[in-house]
Design an enzyme around this catalytic site. Structure first.
Site, PDB file in Angstrom:
ATOM      1  N   GLY A 299       0.854  -1.373   0.034  1.00  0.00           N
ATOM      2  CA  GLY A 299      -0.005  -0.090   0.136  1.00  0.00           C
ATOM      3  C   GLY A 299       0.791   1.163   0.141  1.00  0.00           C
TER       4      GLY A 299
ATOM      5  N   ASP B   5       1.408   1.512   8.842  1.00  0.00           N
ATOM      6  CA  ASP B   5       1.136   0.641  10.219  1.00  0.00           C
ATOM      7  C   ASP B   5       2.057   0.599  11.172  1.00  0.00           C
ATOM      8  OD1 ASP B   5      -1.563   0.603   9.174  1.00  0.00           O
ATOM      9  OD2 ASP B   5      -1.312  -1.465   8.160  1.00  0.00           O
TER      10      ASP B   5
ATOM     11  N   GLY C 247      -5.555   1.097  10.618  1.00  0.00           N
ATOM     12  CA  GLY C 247      -4.500   0.321  11.633  1.00  0.00           C
ATOM     13  C   GLY C 247      -5.434  -0.958  11.802  1.00  0.00           C
TER      14      GLY C 247
END
Lengths: 412, 412
Positions: free
Chosen positions: B12, B145, B190
């Site tokens: 991502g 994240d 997250g």
């Protein structure tokens, strides 16, 4: 003895409404006509409750406080959604306000806000005229929606437009990364006026056609046409970004949205979910990867990416309001008259505040393409000057610094 | 004859992954060991398809191109979600890749990505070792994240944390304006790791307690406790901001986002996110004004408010990867070892890439308060250095300028 001034803010937050407040403060400090400037906390309700902040003191504490004020989003003085009753309905409310004005030796009252705030300004001004009061009443415009009449545009709009176009560029970069077709629907504020959604067109550049499709609330939204538009665009662009107003409606006037509509104080429909509704539609009818993004309140409060032009204009509209009342004018809203687009030039004038409330300025239908899925170059010419220039924000420990608001947060 | 280098990006998008790409390019340009650097378009799939961009040319065209690359969000080379099969499953895929490497006279391959990309890196490295190839294989970490093991933190996290904390300050200013209790729920990315949601704590300052409540996915979410927390906080703060991870689950492991459905215009049952679910819950159980905000993909692609520290670290992780391979190392991921928090000091080291994939680093439970509704000061100490410093973005016509990506958008 010099008179004092009261200023208040009302309606929804913008990134520029504190710049207008800074303008009023600067105007009073620079004026020969006025002594102190008091801020009423929580709009006109702060006047009723005699909740005032001495804003002159703010300038004495530190000049930089007013600079921080100019770049701080939302309302330093707080807001309210209270709309004055008509004089016929409740003359006592007017007597009460003007008694407080007299008590505080007030020479002028300034209300910074949108449509409903100009309604209050017009009513107070009519009452002052009725009783032959010498107190000047003036409005200073703000609204991200850009839907006020009698002004070329409104403070707050330019910063919101800059945020939206910048975000669309960044979202575009994010959507292009996979070698797979995708649809990204970006829902933008603007219940009845499509100005903010239209501003998304500025994100296009030589390498980026996104947002490839733009739907405004000024024209009916047709579900079948939308699906066809998306299918056609996927063939051309693969990764399609759709900018859509929260207020799109079908030909019968029904909102394309999710959930139930509730009413706010002024009878507006509370909307959310046009983007989500279209996301599910694309999933069902086309079956490609699809995501919806609601830009939400950051489009009106992202002070760190405000438009310099917008904040400067907002400040001037506040300063000129003070100067006009000092010259004896009342019952007006300061307004922007565009003299030229290239180069961008404008004057600050006065508009009759009684002619503003309960009217709305939409995107002209001829600025929307006949297919109802894009805007014309007129939109670009109109909005481009308003997003120019950046604001130098102070960062401390990695985060933007705004003016302290302990009187609103209760932390001292 | 000097060898060439191939670099690719995967997973991502983040605001810092192009900074790592810039680091690899700079590393090759500065290196005695290597000649040209080629970028594979769309991750490892670009190698299979022989889709390469000559990145050395990019540096020759204009030095500023690489500077623009450093500050451009998302992936300049595009991404893929393709995970290499195991060597046992499909040795042909490995043969194919190494044939292309040989054909292109490749001395080193760099993969910039997260957990899955490190899995691919580890597999390619194991294959190289198996066949006795001299081609060096290295990973460069990224993920907003912050859940990769064997590194203090990951590039992309600091910029996302800065965006989240800055946005929370601006949202706080927006929520304090009315003299009415309100609850604003901010849903943050997250799914399994609460690092990004935890970063919202940095928004607090001397006048602002928001977000007053913080809920992470590392501990069970209890609906009754949540309602009590909000009720208590409304008494203290009036305007309550709640930061909540998209991945919060109840004690049985069920996502809080499941179960709340509404009907849209087209009659679809819409599953809502955690934020929306809590919004409905507050409306039903407390009845105050409530709104939910999903920060959505802007938290990973808002390049205009990146962390300088984050981009600098990302660049160094790319540069060091090249230097380590030039010294003969392979099968590693560059990683950050924090030496000191105040002052902030770190080293760039190598971690065994085979020990990274399929593991995840969560927020330590002892950094979450016993009430499960806030984080401790450890979180502030850990994250604060990572959001320091601003990036000087070039603006043209009022909008941020990023590097052109015609090879991804198809516009030339």
């Amino acid at each position: 003895m010099k008179k004092n001034v009261i200023v208040a803010q009302s309606g929804g937050p913008t990134a520029a409404i504190n710049a207008s407040l800074a303008g009023v403060i600067n105007g009073v400090v620079d004026s020969e006509a006025y002594d102190k400037v008091f801020g009423a906390v929580h709009g006109i309700q702060g006047v009723f409750k005699r909740q005032f902040i001495n804003l002159t003191q703010l300038t004495e504490e530190s000049y930089s406080s007013v600079e921080f004020l100019q770049t701080t989003p939302a309302m330093y003085l707080g807001s309210c959604r209270y709309k004055m009753p008509s004089i016929e309905e409740n003359i006592e409310a007017y007597k009460q306000i003007f008694n407080i004005f007299e008590e505080m030796n007030v020479g002028a009252f300034f209300y910074i806000g949108g449509n409903d705030s100009m309604d209050t300004t017009a009513k107070l001004s009519a009452y002052a005229k009725m009783i032959g009061s010498d107190i000047k009443i003036a409005g200073v415009p703000k609204t991200i929606d850009n839907d006020l009449v009698l002004t070329d545009h409104t403070p707050g709009f330019g910063s919101a437009a800059k945020y939206i176009a910048s975000s669309l560029i960044e979202i575009a970069h994010d959507t292009y990364i996979y070698d797979l077709p995708s649809v990204t629907i970006v829902e933008i504020m603007g219940r009845d006026a499509g100005w903010l959604t239209a501003a998304s067109v500025l994100a296009r550049n030589k390498y980026n056609r996104a947002p490839q499709l733009i739907y405004l609330p000024e024209v009916p939204f047709d579900v079948d046409n939308f699906i066809n538009d998306v299918k056609t665009e996927i063939e051309v662009s693969k990764n399609v970004v759709v900018a859509v107003s929260e207020g799109i409606r079908d030909k019968d006037g029904n909102y394309i949205c999710a959930g139930t509509a509730t009413n706010d104080t002024f009878g507006h429909a509370q909307l959310s979910g046009a983007g989500k509704a279209l996301e599910y539609l694309v999933k069902e009818k086309i079956g490609v990867k699809v995501r919806s993004i609601e830009l939400n309140i950051l489009q009106r409060c992202a002070g760190h990416i405000s438009s310099r032009t917008d904040l400067d204009e907002a400040t001037k509209l506040g300063e000129f309001a003070v100067q006009f009342t000092a010259k004896g004018f009342s019952g007006f809203m300061t307004s922007i008259k565009r003299k030229s687009t290239v180069p961008y030039l404008y004057d600050i004038e006065m508009a009759d505040v009684s002619q503003i409330a309960n009217k709305a300025k939409s995107v002209p239908v001829e600025w929307i393409t006949p297919e109802h899925n894009d805007v014309t170059r007129d939109v670009i010419s109109y909005i481009k000057p308003l997003i120019q220039g950046e604001v130098s924000i102070t960062y401390r420990d990695g985060l933007p610094v705004y003016i302290d608001i302990p009187h609103l947060t209760g932390m001292n």
